[in-house]
Design an enzyme around this catalytic site. Structure first.
Site, PDB file in Angstrom:
ATOM      1  N   SER A 147       0.804  -1.225   0.000  1.00 36.31           N
ATOM      2  CA  SER A 147       0.000   0.000   0.000  1.00 36.31           C
ATOM      3  C   SER A 147       0.839   1.279   0.000  1.00 36.31           C
ATOM      4  CB  SER A 147      -0.930   0.008   1.213  1.00 36.31           C
ATOM      5  OG  SER A 147      -0.172  -0.146   2.393  1.00 36.31           O
ATOM      6  N   THR A 183      -2.049   3.756   4.534  1.00 32.31           N
ATOM      7  CA  THR A 183      -1.063   4.811   4.289  1.00 32.31           C
ATOM      8  C   THR A 183      -0.155   4.883   5.492  1.00 32.31           C
ATOM      9  OG1 THR A 183      -2.562   6.173   2.988  1.00 32.31           O
ATOM     10  CG2 THR A 183      -0.881   7.355   4.213  1.00 32.31           C
ATOM     11  N   THR A 190       1.792   7.084   0.341  1.00 37.82           N
ATOM     12  CA  THR A 190       0.902   5.968   0.021  1.00 37.82           C
ATOM     13  C   THR A 190       0.879   5.691  -1.481  1.00 37.82           C
ATOM     14  OG1 THR A 190      -1.376   5.174   0.357  1.00 37.82           O
ATOM     15  CG2 THR A 190      -1.146   7.429  -0.339  1.00 37.82           C
ATOM     16  N   ARG A 235      -6.544   9.108 -10.126  1.00 43.42           N
ATOM     17  CA  ARG A 235      -7.137   9.416  -8.817  1.00 43.42           C
ATOM     18  C   ARG A 235      -6.049   9.836  -7.814  1.00 43.42           C
ATOM     19  NH1 ARG A 235      -6.563   7.473  -3.263  1.00 43.42           N
ATOM     20  NH2 ARG A 235      -8.544   7.778  -2.216  1.00 43.42           N
ATOM     21  N   ASP A 245      -6.287  11.753  -0.219  1.00 43.13           N
ATOM     22  CA  ASP A 245      -6.039  12.798   0.779  1.00 43.13           C
ATOM     23  C   ASP A 245      -4.558  12.939   1.147  1.00 43.13           C
ATOM     24  OD1 ASP A 245      -6.216  10.164   1.894  1.00 43.13           O
ATOM     25  OD2 ASP A 245      -6.155  11.054   3.893  1.00 43.13           O
ATOM     26  N   THR A 299      -5.493   8.156   7.672  1.00 46.71           N
ATOM     27  CA  THR A 299      -5.444   6.995   6.800  1.00 46.71           C
ATOM     28  C   THR A 299      -6.879   6.548   6.545  1.00 46.71           C
ATOM     29  OG1 THR A 299      -4.543   4.771   6.497  1.00 46.71           O
ATOM     30  CG2 THR A 299      -5.163   5.377   8.735  1.00 46.71           C
ATOM     31  N   GLY A 300      -7.055   5.787   5.475  1.00 42.14           N
ATOM     32  CA  GLY A 300      -8.404   5.342   5.141  1.00 42.14           C
ATOM     33  C   GLY A 300      -8.874   5.962   3.846  1.00 42.14           C
ATOM     34  N   GLY A 339      -9.596   8.257   1.362  1.00 46.18           N
ATOM     35  CA  GLY A 339      -9.164   9.643   1.267  1.00 46.18           C
ATOM     36  C   GLY A 339     -10.255  10.613   0.878  1.00 46.18           C
TER      37      GLY A 339
HETATM   38  N1  ASP Z   1      -5.770   7.608   2.468  1.00 40.88           N
HETATM   39  C1  ASP Z   1      -5.254   6.834   1.388  1.00 40.88           C
HETATM   40  C2  ASP Z   1      -5.939   7.235   0.119  1.00 40.88           C
HETATM   41  O1  ASP Z   1      -7.120   7.508   0.128  1.00 40.88           O
HETATM   42  C3  ASP Z   1      -5.368   5.367   1.551  1.00 40.88           C
HETATM   43  C4  ASP Z   1      -5.275   4.823   2.951  1.00 40.88           C
HETATM   44  O2  ASP Z   1      -4.762   5.422   3.842  1.00 40.88           O
HETATM   45  O3  ASP Z   1      -5.739   3.743   3.234  1.00 40.88           O
HETATM   46  O4  ASP Z   1      -5.288   7.230  -0.895  1.00 40.88           O
END
Ligand code: ASP
Length: 318
Positions: free
Chosen positions: A77, A179, A197, A207, A210, A230-231, A233
């Protein structure tokens, strides 16, 4: 009894400026300290701690920490070995911010193993904050970074499997992303942060999430604190998540409370969607106090201070 929050409110309206110092004097500051998202944060923290424990700067520490998962082909990732977009391209997003409020960022960058170092160079060598795509790659190559193939055999195989079933629809769930966000306070009392990330696996080509967006995936204010996200975005961008977390700390919330309030804002905007996705925030304040909060169980982070390096499960909302 007045809380710290009430005092800070009063200081805004009543001009009681010495109040902040009053509280600062009461609290022992934990420094140095470094925090990183997810399991790979343990190794990232080790690299950062080497610098912090020798009196180095938070900025050098967060860059060194972020480079660890970036360079690890087994981490799917971040950086080298990152899962590609739906067209098979590994495209990277990263940003960095220091105690002076300086920041640099790259997005939709291909072929460079350490986007965090390119982001730092954008910060230090250009009058800009953000470079993207071909322009970011050109800047990196001109500045001595090597063009490399980031798609490993394993990631290519996983992507080919995915194309069979998923008919090129990018799927956002709690598992296909992660991330590294890393925030630190050094012995000099300065804060810095980094975030890097490969973004959501099998995202649409072009794409950007965040993570390279200052204020969304990362924010540092040396007077108050730092936050990393994280997560998914898209949801973090919609609430300008990390800037929000830092501002909530400015209002007197602890790092964990600030992260919780940001997560609750995501839930309030779209409760149905919030059940299907993951978002986590990690925060550190000027006193070296830290905390996290996320939407769903499963987000953890690594914390390294004078007591050692440990993995902590974040509290969660749903
Ligand atoms: N935040 C990251 C994104 O949306 C991915 C992640 O942190 O899981 O690209």
């Amino acid at each position: 009894m007045k809380t710290r929050r009430d005092f800070l409110k009063l200081s805004t309206f009543g001009g009681l400026l010495p109040v902040t110092n009053f509280f600062a004097e009461q609290k022992a500051v934990t420094k140095p300290i470094v925090l990183s998202t997810w399991n790979f944060g343990l190794q990232a923290n080790e690299a950062a701690w080497k610098i912090l424990s020798n009196g180095g700067t938070a900025l050098d520490a967060v860059e060194a920490g972020a480079k660890v998962p970036e360079g690890d082909p087994k981490e799917t990732s971040v950086g080298l070995g990152g899962l590609p977009d739906r067209d098979g391209h590994v495209t990277l997003d990263a940003c960095i911010m220091d105690e002076q409020g300086r920041c640099g960022s790259v997005a939709f960058l291909e072929h460079i193993v350490h986007p965090i170092s390119v982001a730092r160079m954008v910060m230090e060598k250009t009058p800009h904050v953000m470079l993207v795509g071909a322009g970011a790659l050109k800047f990196a190559l001109v500045n001595g970074f090597k063009k490399e193939r980031l798609l490993t055999k394993e990631s290519e195989k996983a992507w080919k499997e995915w194309t069979k079933k998923s008919a090129y629809k990018p799927i956002v769930n709690v598992e296909n992303h992660d991330t590294i966000g890393i925030i630190a306070l050094d012995v000099h009392g300065n804060l810095s942060g980094a975030c890097t990330t490969s973004g959501l696996a099998y995202k649409m080509h072009g794409r950007v999430g965040d993570s390279p967006i200052i204020g969304a995936g990362l924010y540092v204010d040396n007077e108050i604190g730092a936050a990393a996200a994280t997560g998914v975005g898209e949801e973090v961008i919609k609430i300008v998540g990390c800037h929000l977390v830092v501002e909530l700390m400015r209002q007197g919330n602890t790092p964990e409370q600030a992260c919780r309030l940001a997560v609750e804002r995501i839930v309030k905007r779209n409760p149905a969607k919030a059940k299907e996705i993951q978002v986590g925030f990690l925060a550190l304040n000027k006193n070296g106090e830290s905390g996290a909060f996320c939407l769903q169980s499963g987000f953890n982070y690594a914390k390294y201070d004078s007591t050692g390096n440990s993995l902590i499960d974040s509290k969660f909302k749903i």
